[in-house]
Design a protein around this motif. Sequence first.
Motif, short mmCIF file in Angstrom:
data_model
loop_
_atom_site.label_atom_id
_atom_site.label_comp_id
_atom_site.label_asym_id
_atom_site.label_seq_id
_atom_site.Cartn_x
_atom_site.Cartn_y
_atom_site.Cartn_z
N ALA A 37 0.76 -1.34 0.09
CA ALA A 37 0.06 -0.11 0.00
C ALA A 37 0.85 1.47 -0.14
O ALA A 37 1.54 1.59 1.07
N CYS A 38 0.92 1.99 -1.12
CA CYS A 38 1.98 3.27 -1.24
C CYS A 38 1.30 4.35 -0.45
O CYS A 38 0.04 4.10 -0.04
N VAL A 39 2.19 5.13 -0.42
CA VAL A 39 1.61 6.45 0.32
C VAL A 39 0.47 7.20 -0.36
O VAL A 39 -0.53 7.54 0.63
N GLY A 40 0.21 7.15 -1.51
CA GLY A 40 -1.00 7.57 -2.10
C GLY A 40 -2.31 6.79 -1.52
O GLY A 40 -3.34 7.47 -1.25
N THR A 41 -2.01 5.53 -1.40
CA THR A 41 -3.21 4.76 -1.11
C THR A 41 -3.52 4.96 0.24
O THR A 41 -4.46 5.20 0.85
N LEU A 82 7.48 10.15 -5.90
CA LEU A 82 7.49 9.85 -4.61
C LEU A 82 8.00 8.39 -4.14
O LEU A 82 8.68 8.05 -3.39
N ARG A 83 7.11 7.55 -4.85
CA ARG A 83 7.45 6.03 -4.52
C ARG A 83 8.87 5.78 -4.96
O ARG A 83 9.37 4.81 -4.15
N ASN A 84 9.38 6.35 -5.97
CA ASN A 84 10.85 5.91 -6.32
C ASN A 84 11.84 6.22 -5.16
O ASN A 84 12.82 5.83 -5.01
N GLU A 85 11.20 7.38 -4.33
CA GLU A 85 12.33 7.83 -3.19
C GLU A 85 12.25 6.99 -2.16
O GLU A 85 13.44 6.65 -1.46
N LEU A 90 11.90 0.50 1.82
CA LEU A 90 10.90 -0.48 2.05
C LEU A 90 11.42 -2.06 1.59
O LEU A 90 11.24 -3.09 2.33
N VAL A 91 11.99 -2.29 0.57
CA VAL A 91 12.54 -3.46 0.11
C VAL A 91 13.62 -3.85 0.76
O VAL A 91 13.71 -5.03 1.22
N LYS A 92 14.50 -2.91 1.45
CA LYS A 92 15.47 -3.19 2.33
C LYS A 92 14.88 -3.95 3.68
O LYS A 92 15.79 -3.95 4.53
N GLY A 93 13.81 -3.48 3.90
CA GLY A 93 13.09 -3.83 5.04
C GLY A 93 13.11 -2.72 6.11
O GLY A 93 12.88 -3.08 7.29
N ARG A 94 13.36 -1.65 5.81
CA ARG A 94 13.08 -0.42 6.83
C ARG A 94 11.91 0.15 6.52
O ARG A 94 11.09 -0.08 5.63
N ARG A 95 11.34 0.71 7.63
CA ARG A 95 10.17 1.57 7.81
C ARG A 95 10.45 2.74 7.22
O ARG A 95 11.39 3.44 7.39
N VAL A 96 9.42 3.37 6.60
CA VAL A 96 9.25 4.77 5.98
C VAL A 96 7.96 5.52 6.66
O VAL A 96 6.95 4.81 6.71
N LYS A 97 8.11 6.69 7.06
CA LYS A 97 6.95 7.39 7.79
C LYS A 97 7.13 8.82 7.17
O LYS A 97 8.14 9.35 6.98
#
Length: 114
Positions: A37-41, A82-85, A90-97
């Motif tokens: 679920a991307c940030v837009g969703t 933004l998703r590219n950034e 996320l793929v590396k297992g880190r959380r993004v807020k």
Amino acid sequence: LLLQAYHDYNSIPCLKGEGYISAKEMVYVELEPELSACVGTKAKRRYEQIQSELLGRGEKGEAGERLEILRLFLETTDFSKLRNEYEKHLVKGRRVKFILYLVEGKPKYEMRII
């Protein structure tokens, strides 16, 4: 839009001068995208949730301000860019807020890698 990673999770940059202001002093929205679920969703879902709550209560207050933050974010953001950034984190297992807020009526955000 402002895109920076900050390590102080209790403050937001003050764009009317130097330094930071307490996150408690301003209305903001936090979103945490996932690979599914991307940030837009996430923003659309939060927008619909707040809109539903407002229809049930009738009063706006901070919820109305959050709705406006989300509306402007959804209308003005290039979500592919933004998703590219953030997706690589996320793929590396880190959380993004993402912390969304308004400065002089314009949507701003910062991205935090956790």
